[in-house]
Design an enzyme around this catalytic site. Structure first.
Site, PDB file in Angstrom:
ATOM      1  N   TYR A 181      78.751  -8.811 -93.238  1.00 42.50           N
ATOM      2  CA  TYR A 181      78.893  -9.248 -94.585  1.00 42.50           C
ATOM      3  C   TYR A 181      79.647 -10.410 -94.709  1.00 42.50           C
ATOM      4  O   TYR A 181      79.272 -11.583 -95.354  1.00 42.50           O
ATOM      5  CB  TYR A 181      79.753  -7.874 -95.111  1.00 42.50           C
ATOM      6  CG  TYR A 181      80.314  -8.357 -96.616  1.00 42.50           C
ATOM      7  CD1 TYR A 181      79.265  -7.945 -97.749  1.00 42.50           C
ATOM      8  CD2 TYR A 181      81.150  -8.696 -96.982  1.00 42.50           C
ATOM      9  CE1 TYR A 181      79.499  -8.244 -99.050  1.00 42.50           C
ATOM     10  CE2 TYR A 181      81.679  -8.786 -98.318  1.00 42.50           C
ATOM     11  CZ  TYR A 181      80.569  -8.472 -99.489  1.00 42.50           C
ATOM     12  OH  TYR A 181      81.091  -8.663-100.832  1.00 42.50           O
ATOM     13  N   LYS A 193      78.324 -13.922 -96.328  1.00 43.88           N
ATOM     14  CA  LYS A 193      79.011 -14.886 -97.545  1.00 43.88           C
ATOM     15  C   LYS A 193      79.558 -16.213 -97.137  1.00 43.88           C
ATOM     16  O   LYS A 193      79.435 -17.200 -97.899  1.00 43.88           O
ATOM     17  CB  LYS A 193      80.369 -14.022 -97.871  1.00 43.88           C
ATOM     18  CG  LYS A 193      79.655 -12.588 -98.539  1.00 43.88           C
ATOM     19  CD  LYS A 193      79.043 -12.604 -99.654  1.00 43.88           C
ATOM     20  CE  LYS A 193      78.662 -11.473-100.420  1.00 43.88           C
ATOM     21  NZ  LYS A 193      77.643 -11.484-101.635  1.00 43.88           N
TER      22      LYS A 193
HETATM   23  P1  NAP Z   1      77.611  -2.863-106.663  1.00 46.40           P
HETATM   24  O1  NAP Z   1      78.611  -2.376-107.680  1.00 46.40           O
HETATM   25  O2  NAP Z   1      77.498  -2.273-105.549  1.00 46.40           O
HETATM   26  O3  NAP Z   1      76.290  -3.430-107.415  1.00 46.40           O
HETATM   27  C1  NAP Z   1      75.364  -4.263-106.361  1.00 46.40           C
HETATM   28  C2  NAP Z   1      74.329  -4.670-107.303  1.00 46.40           C
HETATM   29  O4  NAP Z   1      73.165  -5.068-106.483  1.00 46.40           O
HETATM   30  C3  NAP Z   1      73.619  -3.531-107.767  1.00 46.40           C
HETATM   31  O5  NAP Z   1      73.021  -3.824-109.064  1.00 46.40           O
HETATM   32  C4  NAP Z   1      72.376  -2.976-107.000  1.00 46.40           C
HETATM   33  O6  NAP Z   1      71.166  -2.735-107.595  1.00 46.40           O
HETATM   34  C5  NAP Z   1      71.995  -4.633-106.514  1.00 46.40           C
HETATM   35  N1  NAP Z   1      71.175  -4.772-105.408  1.00 46.40           N
HETATM   36  C6  NAP Z   1      71.527  -4.170-104.033  1.00 46.40           C
HETATM   37  N2  NAP Z   1      70.527  -4.427-102.965  1.00 46.40           N
HETATM   38  C7  NAP Z   1      69.648  -5.121-103.861  1.00 46.40           C
HETATM   39  C8  NAP Z   1      68.399  -5.677-103.468  1.00 46.40           C
HETATM   40  N3  NAP Z   1      68.091  -5.698-102.405  1.00 46.40           N
HETATM   41  N4  NAP Z   1      67.527  -6.529-104.474  1.00 46.40           N
HETATM   42  C9  NAP Z   1      68.184  -6.556-105.710  1.00 46.40           C
HETATM   43  N5  NAP Z   1      69.168  -6.061-105.949  1.00 46.40           N
HETATM   44  C10 NAP Z   1      70.010  -5.264-105.364  1.00 46.40           C
HETATM   45  O7  NAP Z   1      78.289  -4.424-106.009  1.00 46.40           O
HETATM   46  P2  NAP Z   1      79.540  -5.288-106.724  1.00 46.40           P
HETATM   47  O8  NAP Z   1      80.730  -4.923-106.289  1.00 46.40           O
HETATM   48  O9  NAP Z   1      79.365  -5.391-108.104  1.00 46.40           O
HETATM   49  O10 NAP Z   1      79.117  -6.557-106.081  1.00 46.40           O
HETATM   50  C11 NAP Z   1      78.213  -7.757-106.573  1.00 46.40           C
HETATM   51  C12 NAP Z   1      78.474  -8.886-105.744  1.00 46.40           C
HETATM   52  O11 NAP Z   1      79.553  -9.121-105.693  1.00 46.40           O
HETATM   53  C13 NAP Z   1      77.963  -8.615-104.179  1.00 46.40           C
HETATM   54  O12 NAP Z   1      77.401 -10.010-103.934  1.00 46.40           O
HETATM   55  C14 NAP Z   1      79.245  -8.586-103.681  1.00 46.40           C
HETATM   56  O13 NAP Z   1      78.989  -8.809-102.177  1.00 46.40           O
HETATM   57  C15 NAP Z   1      80.019  -9.598-104.324  1.00 46.40           C
HETATM   58  N6  NAP Z   1      81.548  -9.084-104.036  1.00 46.40           N
HETATM   59  C16 NAP Z   1      82.085  -7.991-104.446  1.00 46.40           C
HETATM   60  C17 NAP Z   1      83.299  -7.797-104.304  1.00 46.40           C
HETATM   61  C18 NAP Z   1      83.947  -6.459-104.616  1.00 46.40           C
HETATM   62  O14 NAP Z   1      85.496  -6.252-104.618  1.00 46.40           O
HETATM   63  N7  NAP Z   1      83.437  -5.503-105.391  1.00 46.40           N
HETATM   64  C19 NAP Z   1      84.274  -8.839-103.548  1.00 46.40           C
HETATM   65  C20 NAP Z   1      83.800  -9.834-103.127  1.00 46.40           C
HETATM   66  C21 NAP Z   1      82.422 -10.027-103.561  1.00 46.40           C
HETATM   67  P3  NAP Z   1      71.109  -0.967-107.672  1.00 46.40           P
HETATM   68  O15 NAP Z   1      71.954  -0.647-108.940  1.00 46.40           O
HETATM   69  O16 NAP Z   1      69.671  -0.788-108.390  1.00 46.40           O
HETATM   70  O17 NAP Z   1      71.205  -0.357-106.648  1.00 46.40           O
END
Ligand code: NAP
Length: 248
Positions: A156, A160
């Protein structure tokens, strides 16, 4: 920006940070399109309903961001249907954590494929449209761990870090055509992705955040909306950390 409002594509918009970004970019007369991966359409349908309640045209489609054929087909559809593409937010991302010595090559490759190759594939397809129309904004969602590394996240954090480098290269290649490329690097944000972290560990993480709380999806979405707005017209190639001061 078109007279009718912007045409926006957000990857992974069905829930979490992506859904909040969709809602933050919803403007009257505009179009907000997003994709998701899970065949269960419930979360995607809820996002569409929330967007429609804000008076925008909304559509959610199931496809994998790392599949160039599906990405190109969907971006072609958007351009045919709405005439342009003003904003792309590469938000879709996954984790498959394990200590490096125990991480399988499959785990490493899958995370790189979705997070980094998926971002590249979508950027490439959108850039072709935006270069022709001589304008557009791309925002990539990276992570603080792309800068710091993190135990259990070799795949991961590498993905990133790659997203940050891709952002800067994209910014340099597209600037002359009026296309800006920036990134946000969220810290610890409350979503499904972080819900699996044991409360004991989460409490320690929160204690290390100078602003004293974990982030909400809206905290990230507001910064993405700023990066896509005319207020950020002189910003490109930047990575804004949205982490409550966790990374400085
Ligand atoms: P999340 O709640 O797990 O949501 C992930 C989203 O990505 C969902 O809509 C999922 O679709 C979609 N997805 C996953 N694999 C995919 C694929 N192969 N093709 C198309 N769509 C896909 O994650 P989140 O926490 O909101 O994270 C969003 C972004 O922020 C990510 O890039 C993550 O790395 C980044 N981020 C998050 C955090 C954190 O603390 N949460 C911190 C730093 C960075 P489905 O619903 O259909 O599964």
């Amino acid at each position: 920006m078109s007279e009718q409002g912007r045409v926006v594509l957000v990857t992974g918009g069905s829930r979490g940070i992506g859904r909040a970004i969709c809602l933050a970019l919803a403007e009257p007369g505009g179009v907000v399109a997003f994709n998701h991966f899970d065949p269960d359409e419930q979360a995607a349908q809820a996002t569409v309903a929330m967007l429609q309640a804000k008076g925008v045209k909304a559509e959610g489609r199931k496809f994998d961001v790392s599949d160039p054929a599906q990405v190109n087909e969907y971006i072609d559809h958007l351009v045919n249907a709405y005439g342009r593409l003003d904003v792309l937010v590469n938000n879709a991302g996954i984790t498959q954590d394990a200590l490096m010595v125990r991480m399988s090559l499959e785990q490493f490759e899958r995370v790189l494929k979705v997070n980094l190759i998926g971002t590249f594939v979508c950027m490439q397809a959108a850039a072709k449209v935006m270069m022709k129309q001589r304008g557009g904004s791309i925002v990539n969602v990276a992570s603080v761990v792309g800068q710091t590394g993190n135990v259990g996240q070799a795949n991961y954090s590498a993905s990133k870090a790659g997203v940050m480098a891709l952002t800067k290269t994209g910014a340099k290649e597209l600037a002359a055509r009026g296309v800006r490329v920036n990134a946000v690097a969220p810290g610890f944000i409350e979503t499904d992705m972080t819900a699996a972290i044991p409360e004991k560990v989460a409490a320690v993480m929160r204690a290390n955040i100078p602003l004293g709380r974990s982030g909400l999806p809206e905290d990230v979405a507001d910064v993405v909306a700023f990066l896509c707005s005319p207020a950020a017209r002189y910003l490109t190639g930047q990575v804004l950390h949205v982490s409550g001061g966790l990374y400085m």
